[in-house]
Design an enzyme around this catalytic site. Structure first.
Site, PDB file in Angstrom:
ATOM      1  N   GLU A  49       0.901  -1.234  -0.042  1.00 57.07           N
ATOM      2  CA  GLU A  49       0.069  -0.116   0.104  1.00 57.07           C
ATOM      3  C   GLU A  49       0.851   1.536  -0.043  1.00 57.07           C
ATOM      4  OE1 GLU A  49      -3.022   0.147   3.130  1.00 57.07           O
ATOM      5  OE2 GLU A  49      -3.626   1.994   2.471  1.00 57.07           O
ATOM      6  N   ASN A 195     -12.549  -1.119  -1.328  1.00 58.80           N
ATOM      7  CA  ASN A 195     -11.648  -1.824  -0.122  1.00 58.80           C
ATOM      8  C   ASN A 195     -12.299  -1.227   1.310  1.00 58.80           C
ATOM      9  OD1 ASN A 195      -9.177  -2.817   1.521  1.00 58.80           O
ATOM     10  ND2 ASN A 195      -9.250  -0.565   2.312  1.00 58.80           N
ATOM     11  N   GLU A 196     -12.838  -2.198   2.068  1.00 58.01           N
ATOM     12  CA  GLU A 196     -13.402  -1.936   3.389  1.00 58.01           C
ATOM     13  C   GLU A 196     -14.546  -0.831   3.091  1.00 58.01           C
ATOM     14  OE1 GLU A 196     -10.157  -1.277   6.366  1.00 58.01           O
ATOM     15  OE2 GLU A 196      -9.862  -3.130   6.339  1.00 58.01           O
ATOM     16  N   TYR A 262      -7.310  -8.844  11.470  1.00 57.68           N
ATOM     17  CA  TYR A 262      -5.980  -8.715  12.347  1.00 57.68           C
ATOM     18  C   TYR A 262      -5.744  -9.256  13.558  1.00 57.68           C
ATOM     19  CZ  TYR A 262      -4.813  -5.312   8.330  1.00 57.68           C
ATOM     20  OH  TYR A 262      -4.388  -4.706   7.151  1.00 57.68           O
ATOM     21  N   GLU A 318      -6.327  -9.028   3.796  1.00 63.77           N
ATOM     22  CA  GLU A 318      -5.536  -8.437   4.761  1.00 63.77           C
ATOM     23  C   GLU A 318      -5.431  -9.201   6.042  1.00 63.77           C
ATOM     24  OE1 GLU A 318      -5.998  -4.334   5.492  1.00 63.77           O
ATOM     25  OE2 GLU A 318      -6.796  -3.909   3.300  1.00 63.77           O
ATOM     26  N   GLN A 367       1.922  -5.964   5.666  1.00 65.61           N
ATOM     27  CA  GLN A 367       2.341  -5.734   4.378  1.00 65.61           C
ATOM     28  C   GLN A 367       3.660  -6.208   4.044  1.00 65.61           C
ATOM     29  OE1 GLN A 367       0.945  -1.676   3.240  1.00 65.61           O
ATOM     30  NE2 GLN A 367      -1.011  -2.079   4.089  1.00 65.61           N
TER      31      GLN A 367
HETATM   32  O1  AHR Z   1      -3.282  -2.261   6.384  1.00 68.77           O
HETATM   33  C1  AHR Z   1      -3.537  -1.061   6.961  1.00 68.77           C
HETATM   34  C2  AHR Z   1      -4.983  -0.696   6.741  1.00 68.77           C
HETATM   35  O2  AHR Z   1      -5.774  -1.534   7.343  1.00 68.77           O
HETATM   36  C3  AHR Z   1      -5.565  -0.768   5.409  1.00 68.77           C
HETATM   37  O3  AHR Z   1      -5.249   0.217   4.429  1.00 68.77           O
HETATM   38  C4  AHR Z   1      -6.927  -1.153   5.582  1.00 68.77           C
HETATM   39  O4  AHR Z   1      -7.604  -1.638   4.417  1.00 68.77           O
HETATM   40  C5  AHR Z   1      -7.155  -1.689   6.820  1.00 68.77           C
HETATM   41  O5  AHR Z   1      -7.875  -0.924   7.712  1.00 68.77           O
END
Ligand code: AHR
Length: 519
Positions: A49, A195-196, A262, A318, A367
């Site tokens: 990103e 995205n999101e 996450y 992600e 990432q």
């Molecule tokens: O990876 C960091 C961020 O986490 C990304 O930009 C987003 O898609 C998510 O909230």
């Protein structure tokens, strides 16, 4: 917070005192002629990103940089990534994608407009890394490009023209591409429609997004033999209703739906530092990481209702650890170091993804460089390979291999659960196995900080004569690789595995990750 090893019936260890002991565990491989699912190489996908120094400094330094580079891409990073056989790279975001206007990133660099990266620290982006630079990078790495399209602040026309610019042989967009130096169209398979979209990508409600997806699907066309694989912007973690609504309304129109998960305490609140944690916090991390299995299972179960034949894939595009930004680094750049704890999260997560090969066909760790759970960290002309990088390298043989289901019987532990009064329970041993070109690969993880474990692997009906292995471990779970210092964590040859008939006995140290190759 307290951690209690629990006396379950599966508990095979006699000694649970504070002093180190050797536990016992059994892993049984349940291979059968019906076990034909492939671990898609894309499960080992990456994500880059425009955030912090992921692109600028991490992957790209520009052709005039004194840092050794190939057409602007860092040589050290390229070499390291080639060894991972990166199958797919997602770009340009993340949240950045929904504010990105691709036309700003083509043509002569001196004419490219600047923009403020509002999501990530307000850094000024000069657009010197754009479409051509991304597709050329994918060619250098030999990976599939995965574009995240701007749905939040862009238009249908803008995304439709981007697809045309990249994939059409002729026409006005192709002419513009040729004028910018690229004659032949590129192939573009993976197209993320936003995205999101429930958050930074437009703060939409699911039914509204579903309608938008339909519009974008109509106008993002297949040019000249290119075939788009359209990915709907999916849920975060436990938002099962987002998946349900999208499957109900557009399940028949999309190729895949994404999921973001996450390993962090909360998306917006304090998360703790990468390098500073207690044993209890470590075990909390293991519990949270492994909860992804239940989360994937529940999203997949909803998908099964609307798509029983499993045409639509679930892409965890992600995932990874997310700690508080390292003190002294730029706010909003999400820079964090990477320890043996992160390596554990990588191995455990990959082991889980291998269990869902019939639904999970791509994942993208967040990432690739200098942001969150990175493969590589760079500082000026220096680069370090993280413990997570080494897990990905040790797992390369699983890419594209046939998965062999396994059953594990080992000691269980439990750790605090910030979402409920009940603890998260997990086994100390995790395992995955696969077979490709006559070679069997078994990866084992022992998350216990104190105790080693003698793991008996029952191989079943197979004829193996020879075993070799690699181990990743550390003196301290918080050890990491740092700039200008001797590397503390890297794989070493492992010889404590004995093959006797169809039984393999593996003596695993505490906090270790082992990959074995059987021929
Ligand atoms: O990876 C960091 C961020 O986490 C990304 O930009 C987003 O898609 C998510 O909230």
């Amino acid at each position: 917070m307290k951690l209690f090893p629990i006396a379950a019936t599966m508990l095979l260890s006699a000694g649970l005192s504070a002093s180190a002991a050797t536990d016992k565990a059994v892993v049984t491989l349940n291979d059968s002629p019906f076990a034909t699912d492939t671990i898609m190489p894309e499960i080992y996908g990456q994500f880059a990103e425009h955030l912090g120094t992921c692109i600028y400094g991490g992957l790209w330094v520009g052709p005039d940089s004194p840092i050794p580079n190939t057409d602007g891409y860092r040589n050290d990073v390229l070499d390291a990534l080639r060894d991972l056989k990166v199958p797919v790279l997602r770009w340009p975001g993340g949240c950045f994608a929904d504010e990105y206007h691709w036309m700003d990133g083509i043509g002569p660099k001196e004419n490219r407009p600047r923009m403020v990266n509002n999501n990530w620290g307000g850094t000024v982006e000069d657009n010197s890394f754009g479409t051509h630079e991304f597709f050329n990078l994918c060619e250098l790495l030999g990976c599939e490009p995965y574009l995240s399209g701007n749905v939040g602040s862009g238009t249908v026309e803008e995304l439709a023209r981007w697809v045309e610019y990249i994939t059409a042989k002729d026409g006005p967009m192709a002419a513009l591409r040729k004028q910018n130096g690229r004659q032949e169209p590129w192939k573009l398979k993976y197209l993320g429609v936003g995205n999101e979209s429930w958050g930074c990508g437009g703060d939409m409600l699911a039914p509204y997004y579903a309608d938008l997806f339909r519009r974008y699907s109509v106008y993002c066309r297949n040019f000249d033999g290119n075939r788009l694989y359209r990915i709907a912007s999916g849920a975060s973690d436990y938002d099962y209703s987002w998946t349900e609504t999208l499957m109900k309304k557009i399940g028949h129109r999309m190729n895949a739906i994404s999921l973001h998960y996450y390993t962090c305490r909360s998306w917006t609140g304090p998360k703790g530092y990468a390098l500073d944690f207690t044993p209890d916090q470590y075990y909390w991390t293991i519990g949270k990481c492994l909860e992804i299995e239940d989360v994937v299972k529940r999203h997949a179960a909803i998908m099964d209702v609307y798509d029983p034949d499993r045409h639509v894939a679930l892409l965890v595009d992600e995932w990874g650890t997310w700690w508080d930004e390292e003190p002294g680094t730029v706010k909003g750049h999400l820079y964090q170091q990477n320890t043996m704890r992160d390596a554990m999260v990588a191995a455990l997560s990959l082991n889980v993804f291998h269990k869902f090969t019939n639904r999970v066909r791509m994942t993208n760790i967040a990432q690739i460089a200098n942001v969150l759970q990175s493969m590589v960290l760079t500082r000026g002309d220096q680069m370090v390979l993280t413990p997570t990088y080494y897990v990905f390298r040790m797992y390369v043989p699983h890419q594209g291999a046939r998965v062999i289901p396994c059953h594990i019987s080992s000691k269980t532990m439990e750790a605090d659960n910030e979402r409920s009064a009940s603890k998260r329970k997990f086994q100390t041993i995790s395992a995955t196995a696969s077979e490709k070109d006559g070679m069997m690969t078994i990866s084992l993880t022992n998350v216990d900080l104190e105790n080693g474990c003698e793991v008996t692997v029952e191989l079943g009906n197979t004829d193996r004569k020879h075993v070799t292995g690699q181990i990743l471990t550390a003196k301290n779970i918080s050890d990491y690789n740092d700039f200008g210092k001797t590397e503390m964590i890297s794989p070493r040859a492992f010889s404590n595995a004995r093959l006797s008939g169809n039984t393999l006995t593996v003596k695993m140290p505490a906090k270790s990750i082992i990959t074995l190759t059987l021929k």
